[in-house]
Design a protein around this motif. Structure first.
Motif, mmCIF file in Angstrom:
data_model
loop_
_atom_site.group_PDB
_atom_site.id
_atom_site.type_symbol
_atom_site.label_atom_id
_atom_site.label_comp_id
_atom_site.label_asym_id
_atom_site.label_seq_id
_atom_site.Cartn_x
_atom_site.Cartn_y
_atom_site.Cartn_z
ATOM 1 N N ARG A 154 -4.870 -5.486 -0.295
ATOM 2 C CA ARG A 154 -3.722 -4.588 -0.277
ATOM 3 C C ARG A 154 -3.009 -4.614 -1.626
ATOM 4 N NH1 ARG A 154 -0.465 -6.866 4.693
ATOM 5 N NH2 ARG A 154 -1.153 -8.805 3.783
ATOM 6 N N ASP A 209 0.818 -1.213 0.000
ATOM 7 C CA ASP A 209 0.000 0.000 0.000
ATOM 8 C C ASP A 209 0.855 1.268 0.000
ATOM 9 O OD1 ASP A 209 -2.359 -1.430 -0.092
ATOM 10 O OD2 ASP A 209 -2.613 -1.443 2.079
ATOM 11 N N SER A 236 1.899 -7.802 8.382
ATOM 12 C CA SER A 236 0.613 -8.014 9.042
ATOM 13 C C SER A 236 -0.249 -6.752 9.103
ATOM 14 C CB SER A 236 0.820 -8.576 10.443
ATOM 15 O OG SER A 236 1.560 -7.668 11.223
ATOM 16 N N LYS A 237 0.301 -5.612 8.775
ATOM 17 C CA LYS A 237 -0.474 -4.362 8.819
ATOM 18 C C LYS A 237 -1.530 -4.366 7.720
ATOM 19 C CE LYS A 237 3.390 -1.771 10.686
ATOM 20 N NZ LYS A 237 4.439 -0.800 10.420
ATOM 21 N N GLY A 238 -2.798 -4.299 8.116
ATOM 22 C CA GLY A 238 -3.896 -4.264 7.166
ATOM 23 C C GLY A 238 -4.168 -5.577 6.461
ATOM 24 N N ASN A 239 -3.712 -6.701 7.056
ATOM 25 C CA ASN A 239 -3.882 -7.984 6.372
ATOM 26 C C ASN A 239 -5.306 -8.511 6.369
ATOM 27 O OD1 ASN A 239 -4.030 -8.803 9.026
ATOM 28 N ND2 ASN A 239 -2.484 -10.397 8.855
ATOM 29 N N GLY A 271 7.004 -7.460 10.647
ATOM 30 C CA GLY A 271 5.781 -6.855 11.163
ATOM 31 C C GLY A 271 5.020 -6.040 10.126
ATOM 32 N N ASP A 272 5.713 -5.549 9.112
ATOM 33 C CA ASP A 272 5.046 -4.783 8.057
ATOM 34 C C ASP A 272 4.067 -5.638 7.264
ATOM 35 O OD1 ASP A 272 6.502 -2.516 8.753
ATOM 36 O OD2 ASP A 272 8.082 -2.919 7.278
ATOM 37 N N ARG A 311 3.723 1.794 1.272
ATOM 38 C CA ARG A 311 4.662 1.901 2.396
ATOM 39 C C ARG A 311 5.825 0.922 2.194
ATOM 40 N NH1 ARG A 311 -0.282 1.382 4.922
ATOM 41 N NH2 ARG A 311 0.294 -0.723 5.541
#
Length: 75
Positions: A67, A49, A60-63, A57-58, A51
Motif C-alpha cells: 500500500r 492508497d 486494516s483495509k488492504g493490509n 479500521g482504515d 483514501r
C-alpha cells in the motif's frame, strides 16, 4: 512536509492515536519497524492508497498487499 511511502504487507509497528484532527497521530514506533528511520513520533498518517485515514479500521483495509501511505511529517 508531506511524505509518501510504499509499505509492504504486515504489521506496521506503529502506535497511532485518532483524534478530531486529520489522519492519525503517530505516538510511538517499534524499534523493529521498517518505518523507524523514515517517520517520527508526532508525524501524522493522512492517507492510505489515496483514501483519507479517519479511524483505526482504515489501517486494516488492504493490509494483505503493498500500500501507499501518505504522511505529514514535522521535519
Amino acid at each position: 512536509m508531506n511524505l509518501n511511502i510504499s509499505v509492504s504487507p504486515g504489521r506496521l509497528g506503529l502506535t497511532i492515536w485518532f483524534d478530531d484532527c486529520a489522519g492519525g497521530l503517530i505516538t510511538s514506533i517499534h524499534p523493529m519497524s521498517a518505518l523507524r528511520d523514515i517517520i517520527s513520533s508526532g508525524d501524522r498518517l493522512l492517507t492510505i492508497d489515496g483514501r483519507t485515514v479517519k479511524e483505526k479500521g482504515d489501517l486494516s483495509k488492504g493490509n494483505d498487499k503493498q500500500r501507499n501511505f501518505g504522511f505529514a511529517t514535522e521535519n
